[in-house]
Design an enzyme around this catalytic site. Structure first.
Site, PDB file in Angstrom:
ATOM      1  N   LYS A 109       0.849  -1.206   0.000  1.00 36.75           N
ATOM      2  CA  LYS A 109       0.000   0.000   0.000  1.00 36.75           C
ATOM      3  C   LYS A 109       0.872   1.238   0.000  1.00 36.75           C
ATOM      4  CE  LYS A 109       0.842   1.325   4.444  1.00 36.75           C
ATOM      5  NZ  LYS A 109       1.529   2.594   4.820  1.00 36.75           N
ATOM      6  N   ASP A 122      -2.960  -1.745   9.977  1.00 32.29           N
ATOM      7  CA  ASP A 122      -2.953  -1.782   8.517  1.00 32.29           C
ATOM      8  C   ASP A 122      -3.450  -3.102   7.944  1.00 32.29           C
ATOM      9  OD1 ASP A 122      -1.915   0.769   8.476  1.00 32.29           O
ATOM     10  OD2 ASP A 122       0.123   0.161   7.959  1.00 32.29           O
TER      11      ASP A 122
END
Length: 316
Positions: free
Chosen positions: A24, A151
């Protein structure tokens, strides 16, 4: 159903499952003041990018973790690894012995601010759920992800999302186009907790505003407007990362001079991210960064990318 009942109805329908899971980049990382529990409220605009780890989970006599790929020697192979923790959490919830061999084929930079460890946790969770034929709902898997780390939930769903709370509460976001990124990989890593502590030090005595997503940035994602996205990219952790690793300033400058529309530290760093106009520009920026001597290597990827995906499962 009781744990015993769950164990009795567990079916052996696969011997191995392989899952792909993305890295990401944070298009926006707005950070609030430290909370009483030590975490920070965030407005975290996640964007999954096409750099992937592959997690293969195979039936074994006991839980073990192996890893191959770049910087594999930096990946812990004990139960501190999020992939192992995911297997343990899922097994405990369903009364299953976590007798699996987890192999991580590592391609996401290690300790680079791109959620590689979180990706491995999400990938192992989906792989084990498939291997053990549990059929968990996405909400059930996301709940376990949130227990593993801030996350990890996004690594499961991919695409684009706004993470609030400490980043684990996700709202999917629409993306109207493809964005081209270059990532400059630095030597060594940066510890996320260390970067947050430096953020606290730098902001001590100041009025840190409550973090909110930038509407202009969300609109740029929705419409696929690369120039508008470039003008709104932001990372509140960047000053802390640069204070801990001043050399990253030279990397950011080199990428900008090479034509990047915007440059920022990815998450807590030390990987730096550069938004490019198109594939040709991305290739030029990557080449210039390598020639600059300000980074170890570069990677080119597009976004958004899908979340954790089962690629293969092998029947007995």
């Amino acid at each position: 159903m009781s744990v015993e009942g769950q164990t009795q109805t567990y079916r052996r329908t696969a011997t191995s499952v392989r899952v792909r899971v993305p890295a990401k980049v944070n298009a926006q990382l707005a950070v609030g003041a430290a909370r009483s529990d030590g975490f920070h409220d965030l407005a975290n605009v996640f964007l999954a990018v096409g750099l992937y780890d592959e997690i293969t989970v195979t039936r074994a006599d006991e839980l073990r973790v192996t890893c191959s790929g770049p910087d594999a020697d930096q990946v812990p192979l004990d139960t501190t690894n999020l992939a192992a923790r995911a297997a343990l959490a899922l097994a405990e919830r369903h009364g299953i012995e976590p007798r699996v061999h987890i192999h991580i084929d590592k391609d996401i930079p290690v300790a680079g601010g791109m959620a590689g460890g979180s990706a491995d946790g999400a990938g192992a969770l989906l792989a084990c759920d498939t291997l053990w034929s549990l059929g968990s709902s996405r909400d059930e898997l996301l709940a376990i992800c949130a227990e593993l780390g801030s996350d990890v939930p996004f690594s499961l769903i991919g695409g684009a999302a706004l993470g609030t709370g400490r980043g684990e509460r996700l709202t999917p976001l629409g993306v109207g186009g493809v964005f081209h990124w270059v990532f400059a990989v630095a030597d060594g890593g940066l510890s996320t907790p260390t970067v947050f502590r430096e953020f606290d030090r730098l902001t001590e005595g100041t009025d840190v505003p409550f973090p909110l997503a930038d509407p202009a940035l969300l609109e740029a994602l929705r419409t696929g407007d690369t120039a508008a996205l470039a003008s709104t990219l932001a990372n509140d952790l960047q000053p802390a990362a640069l204070a801990l690793r001043p050399s990253l300033t030279d990397t950011l400058t080199a990428g900008t001079q090479a034509g990047a529309l915007a440059a920022l530290v990815s998450g807590s760093g030390p990987t730096t991210a550069f938004l490019a106009k198109d594939p040709a520009s991305a290739s030029h920026i990557a080449q210039a960064l390598r020639a600059s001597g300000t980074c170890r290597t570069t990677r080119i990827a597009t976004a958004p990318a899908p979340g954790a995906t089962v690629l293969e499962h092998t029947a007995p």
